[in-house]
Design a protein around this motif. Sequence first.
Motif, short mmCIF file in Angstrom:
data_model
loop_
_atom_site.label_atom_id
_atom_site.label_comp_id
_atom_site.label_asym_id
_atom_site.label_seq_id
_atom_site.Cartn_x
_atom_site.Cartn_y
_atom_site.Cartn_z
N LEU A 181 33.73 -48.94 -7.34
CA LEU A 181 32.77 -48.04 -8.00
C LEU A 181 31.83 -47.44 -6.94
N ALA A 182 32.34 -47.35 -5.71
CA ALA A 182 31.51 -46.95 -4.58
C ALA A 182 30.86 -45.59 -4.77
N GLU A 183 31.55 -44.69 -5.48
CA GLU A 183 31.02 -43.32 -5.62
C GLU A 183 29.71 -43.28 -6.40
N TYR A 184 29.41 -44.35 -7.15
CA TYR A 184 28.18 -44.36 -7.96
C TYR A 184 26.97 -44.87 -7.17
N ASN A 185 27.21 -45.46 -6.00
CA ASN A 185 26.14 -45.98 -5.16
C ASN A 185 25.10 -46.74 -6.00
N ALA A 186 25.60 -47.70 -6.76
CA ALA A 186 24.78 -48.40 -7.75
C ALA A 186 23.99 -49.55 -7.13
N VAL A 187 23.04 -50.04 -7.89
CA VAL A 187 22.25 -51.21 -7.52
C VAL A 187 22.62 -52.37 -8.44
N ASP A 188 22.61 -53.58 -7.91
CA ASP A 188 22.74 -54.79 -8.73
C ASP A 188 21.38 -55.48 -8.74
#
Length: 331
Positions: free
Chosen positions: A69-76
């Motif tokens: 899901l790298a394209e979303y550059n998300a935070v956990d």
Amino acid sequence: MKQLLYHLFDHNTLDREQARQVLLRMAKGEYNESQIAAFITVFLMRSISIEELSGFRDALLEMRVPVDLAEYNAVDIVGTGGDNKNTFNISTAACFTVAGAGYNVVKHGNYGATSVSGASNVIEHHGVKFTQDIDVMRRSLDECHMAYLHAPFFNPAMKTVAPVRKALGVRTFFNMLGPLVNPSMPKRQVLGVFNLKLARLYHYLYQQTDTQFTIVNSLDGYDEISLTDNFKVINRSGECVLTPEELGFTRCSEPDLFGGDTVEAAAKIFDNVLENKATEAQINAVVINAAYSIQTCAPEKSIEACIAEARESIESGKAKAAFKKFVEINS
């Protein structure tokens, strides 16, 4: 395992490769539950070394079901658990607050091992069905900025130790590993830890990566910013100790954050927060953790600006809307 246990009982530590191998073998079912319990207990009697933690992490990441899901550059946003405070689901509520503010979140979570209600408990209580379907996760991120990875689906190695962890009912080194092994390997992480020793371990580990991280600890032992005491924040800019009052919050007490004795009770508080109907202490705890998560995504913003964004997400109903859409997509 017998030789390994004698090695550890003699106050020796494992090197990184030994730690990796023992966890790989544990996952393959080569040890019985009594042996696993004895092994886990060693790390309740002494601190885990950086080599051991790194080796255990290597093994779990090697065995994970990867999620791209790298394209979303998300935070956990995740706490270690095991602080024995039995709070309501602060970090999970913070996730939806951050999502409501428009930032992508990919949370890695599980059922509570040392508390009544883990992230998976409260989410499942609302009818969510956990999934490994990448298309569902992408749709969820596209439409509500939030995806959830239920740990047993992506870390099959954990299944062999789950019954032992549950039976022991105390904090183990697996609590330390959970936040480090998100299968999507997000480049932004907010990590709540229950003591400063573990904060230093995490800091050392994350300095070796390109992850934008924030490590938080309340000095009275919460694995998140509780606002019951002063708290420490560690990130790439350095570290500092802050008081709740410095950031405009009223200090609260431990009973203010109690999550209740059932999943239903914890879920009710969670709902009240997202509906902006909870107590000031409950909402503030979520706001401050969400604020540091927003700053992890946007380091150029002041923490005061991030607090305002988090509060607006709850007060405007955006956090609640994000959760409602999430449940709709994932049920």
